[in-house]
Write a protein that holds these residues in place. Sequence first.
Motif, PDB file in Angstrom:
ATOM      1  N   PHE A  66      21.911 -26.245  -5.411  1.00 29.42           N
ATOM      2  CA  PHE A  66      22.236 -25.436  -4.559  1.00 29.42           C
ATOM      3  C   PHE A  66      23.414 -24.605  -4.724  1.00 29.42           C
ATOM      4  O   PHE A  66      24.285 -24.667  -5.363  1.00 29.42           O
ATOM      5  CB  PHE A  66      22.481 -26.017  -3.220  1.00 29.42           C
ATOM      6  N   LYS A  67      23.335 -23.254  -3.848  1.00 28.84           N
ATOM      7  CA  LYS A  67      24.766 -22.492  -3.919  1.00 28.84           C
ATOM      8  C   LYS A  67      25.073 -22.096  -2.363  1.00 28.84           C
ATOM      9  O   LYS A  67      24.278 -22.003  -1.615  1.00 28.84           O
ATOM     10  CB  LYS A  67      24.044 -20.810  -4.440  1.00 28.84           C
ATOM     11  N   LEU A  68      26.401 -22.503  -2.175  1.00 23.93           N
ATOM     12  CA  LEU A  68      27.044 -22.391  -0.798  1.00 23.93           C
ATOM     13  C   LEU A  68      26.818 -20.961  -0.197  1.00 23.93           C
ATOM     14  O   LEU A  68      26.944 -19.890  -1.120  1.00 23.93           O
ATOM     15  CB  LEU A  68      28.363 -22.746  -0.824  1.00 23.93           C
ATOM     16  N   PRO A  69      26.592 -20.875   0.802  1.00 26.24           N
ATOM     17  CA  PRO A  69      26.137 -21.792   2.070  1.00 26.24           C
ATOM     18  C   PRO A  69      24.792 -21.946   2.288  1.00 26.24           C
ATOM     19  O   PRO A  69      24.253 -22.341   3.304  1.00 26.24           O
ATOM     20  CB  PRO A  69      26.754 -21.146   3.270  1.00 26.24           C
ATOM     21  N   SER A  70      23.892 -21.541   1.267  1.00 27.86           N
ATOM     22  CA  SER A  70      22.387 -21.479   1.417  1.00 27.86           C
ATOM     23  C   SER A  70      21.766 -22.970   1.508  1.00 27.86           C
ATOM     24  O   SER A  70      22.417 -23.955   0.909  1.00 27.86           O
ATOM     25  CB  SER A  70      21.810 -20.763   0.433  1.00 27.86           C
ATOM     26  N   THR A  71      20.678 -22.936   2.551  1.00 21.92           N
ATOM     27  CA  THR A  71      20.151 -24.243   2.289  1.00 21.92           C
ATOM     28  C   THR A  71      18.989 -24.449   1.510  1.00 21.92           C
ATOM     29  O   THR A  71      18.037 -25.519   1.668  1.00 21.92           O
ATOM     30  CB  THR A  71      19.897 -24.660   3.838  1.00 21.92           C
ATOM     31  N   THR A  72      18.450 -23.394   0.768  1.00 21.03           N
ATOM     32  CA  THR A  72      17.327 -23.174  -0.095  1.00 21.03           C
ATOM     33  C   THR A  72      17.910 -23.542  -1.467  1.00 21.03           C
ATOM     34  O   THR A  72      18.765 -22.943  -1.964  1.00 21.03           O
ATOM     35  CB  THR A  72      16.844 -21.760   0.154  1.00 21.03           C
ATOM     36  N   PRO A  73      17.129 -24.463  -2.243  1.00 18.22           N
ATOM     37  CA  PRO A  73      17.623 -24.716  -3.739  1.00 18.22           C
ATOM     38  C   PRO A  73      17.404 -23.422  -4.558  1.00 18.22           C
ATOM     39  O   PRO A  73      16.646 -22.306  -4.333  1.00 18.22           O
ATOM     40  CB  PRO A  73      16.464 -25.515  -4.026  1.00 18.22           C
ATOM     41  N   VAL A  74      18.349 -23.233  -5.355  1.00 19.25           N
ATOM     42  CA  VAL A  74      18.464 -21.950  -6.366  1.00 19.25           C
ATOM     43  C   VAL A  74      17.297 -22.195  -7.338  1.00 19.25           C
ATOM     44  O   VAL A  74      16.659 -21.020  -7.420  1.00 19.25           O
ATOM     45  CB  VAL A  74      19.924 -22.186  -6.997  1.00 19.25           C
ATOM     46  N   MET A  75      16.927 -23.284  -7.453  1.00 21.88           N
ATOM     47  CA  MET A  75      15.629 -23.577  -8.293  1.00 21.88           C
ATOM     48  C   MET A  75      15.369 -25.141  -8.303  1.00 21.88           C
ATOM     49  O   MET A  75      16.028 -25.805  -7.611  1.00 21.88           O
ATOM     50  CB  MET A  75      15.887 -23.073  -9.948  1.00 21.88           C
ATOM     51  N   LYS A  76      13.909 -25.359  -8.581  1.00 21.18           N
ATOM     52  CA  LYS A  76      13.713 -26.645  -8.665  1.00 21.18           C
ATOM     53  C   LYS A  76      13.299 -26.844 -10.017  1.00 21.18           C
ATOM     54  O   LYS A  76      12.710 -26.306 -10.843  1.00 21.18           O
ATOM     55  CB  LYS A  76      12.305 -26.909  -7.667  1.00 21.18           C
ATOM     56  N   HIS A  77      13.578 -28.241 -10.560  1.00 16.73           N
ATOM     57  CA  HIS A  77      13.632 -28.808 -11.641  1.00 16.73           C
ATOM     58  C   HIS A  77      12.809 -30.208 -11.601  1.00 16.73           C
ATOM     59  O   HIS A  77      13.431 -30.874 -10.704  1.00 16.73           O
ATOM     60  CB  HIS A  77      14.474 -28.756 -12.635  1.00 16.73           C
ATOM     61  N   ALA A  78      12.093 -30.571 -12.507  1.00 14.86           N
ATOM     62  CA  ALA A  78      11.438 -31.849 -12.392  1.00 14.86           C
ATOM     63  C   ALA A  78      12.530 -32.947 -12.939  1.00 14.86           C
ATOM     64  O   ALA A  78      13.353 -32.685 -13.798  1.00 14.86           O
ATOM     65  CB  ALA A  78      10.178 -31.860 -13.565  1.00 14.86           C
ATOM     66  N   GLY A  79      12.759 -33.948 -12.253  1.00 15.65           N
ATOM     67  CA  GLY A  79      13.948 -34.641 -12.376  1.00 15.65           C
ATOM     68  C   GLY A  79      15.114 -34.458 -11.404  1.00 15.65           C
ATOM     69  O   GLY A  79      14.804 -33.752 -10.355  1.00 15.65           O
ATOM     70  N   LEU A  80      16.132 -35.118 -11.640  1.00 13.86           N
ATOM     71  CA  LEU A  80      17.330 -35.097 -10.563  1.00 13.86           C
ATOM     72  C   LEU A  80      18.266 -34.235 -11.321  1.00 13.86           C
ATOM     73  O   LEU A  80      18.678 -34.510 -12.376  1.00 13.86           O
ATOM     74  CB  LEU A  80      17.683 -36.619 -10.470  1.00 13.86           C
ATOM     75  N   VAL A  81      18.661 -33.163 -10.422  1.00 13.91           N
ATOM     76  CA  VAL A  81      19.741 -32.257 -11.071  1.00 13.91           C
ATOM     77  C   VAL A  81      21.214 -32.822 -10.632  1.00 13.91           C
ATOM     78  O   VAL A  81      21.321 -33.006  -9.221  1.00 13.91           O
ATOM     79  CB  VAL A  81      19.384 -30.964 -10.509  1.00 13.91           C
ATOM     80  N   PHE A  82      21.980 -33.239 -11.485  1.00 16.76           N
ATOM     81  CA  PHE A  82      23.305 -33.664 -11.357  1.00 16.76           C
ATOM     82  C   PHE A  82      24.399 -33.065 -11.719  1.00 16.76           C
ATOM     83  O   PHE A  82      25.657 -33.473 -11.458  1.00 16.76           O
ATOM     84  CB  PHE A  82      23.293 -35.499 -11.925  1.00 16.76           C
ATOM     85  N   GLY A  83      24.452 -31.814 -11.934  1.00 16.02           N
ATOM     86  CA  GLY A  83      25.313 -31.068 -12.433  1.00 16.02           C
ATOM     87  C   GLY A  83      25.033 -29.463 -12.866  1.00 16.02           C
ATOM     88  O   GLY A  83      23.804 -29.719 -13.534  1.00 16.02           O
ATOM     89  N   VAL A  84      25.921 -28.923 -13.252  1.00 10.77           N
ATOM     90  CA  VAL A  84      25.564 -27.376 -13.261  1.00 10.77           C
ATOM     91  C   VAL A  84      27.012 -26.526 -14.102  1.00 10.77           C
ATOM     92  O   VAL A  84      28.076 -27.086 -13.614  1.00 10.77           O
ATOM     93  CB  VAL A  84      25.133 -26.647 -12.289  1.00 10.77           C
ATOM     94  N   ALA A  85      27.005 -25.811 -14.745  1.00 11.11           N
ATOM     95  CA  ALA A  85      28.147 -25.076 -15.279  1.00 11.11           C
ATOM     96  C   ALA A  85      27.834 -23.596 -15.631  1.00 11.11           C
ATOM     97  O   ALA A  85      26.541 -23.464 -16.198  1.00 11.11           O
ATOM     98  CB  ALA A  85      28.655 -25.689 -16.755  1.00 11.11           C
TER      99      ALA A  85
END
Length: 252
Positions: A66-85
Amino acid sequence: TAASFGSRLVFSATTGRGQKGIFGIDSDGQGLGRMQAVSNVALAPAIGPGGVYYAGGLSDGSYQLFKLPSTTPVMKHAGLVFGVAFGGAKMALVVSQNGQSDIWTGAPDGSGLSKATSGGLNTHPAFGPGGQLAYVSNQGGSPQIYVDGKRVSFRGTYNMAPAWCNDPEGAKILFMGRDGGTWDIFSVDPGGGNMKRLTQEQGSNTYPACSPDGRTVAFFSTRGGLYLSNTQGQNQQKIASVTGESLRWEGN
């Protein structure tokens, strides 16, 4: 190069039983505030195009970006997204599937993703000034710091949370390493040489971040809060009585 004045740090912190939130604070320790995340489990904030991104746990058990303050995912990926850079024109995403976590890289909008690691546990991605990708991997046994597939940390049995520092003397990687029963902050050259210890016998010190000008290091300490020092670990000063994890410095 812009200095740290007027910049902000972001981090995640426990807010209640099983809950975590995203917080921001000015580099002088003022202006602490919680940011409005999509759920009560918000992890691993990162500075990216146009704002702050994080991994949010949803009611169906999934984790998405997610990107603040949106409540819609930036994208969806199979599996669990636990971090980003983010770095340059790239994004690195930590995705857990089938008991393993890998780092995927692609465009900042999530398109063109492909695996940068394969198997085991790979976490905490961070892009360097030249586009190098640092991350934590247990492919050699214990979790250590890697840069573009090459191990660069050899301190102790557990190293994690790399953060690039554009030090005027040359790019460094900050990380937290476990030494006995405590954690301390270390720095190392991207090639694995010139390792330095920034903290010692000063409690447990975790999750380093570096100022935009590469001259100041921030970290959490069990001495009771958020601390700043120079890149040698000297002139330490406490700026706030707050602790958390996944500390990031805006503009880094």
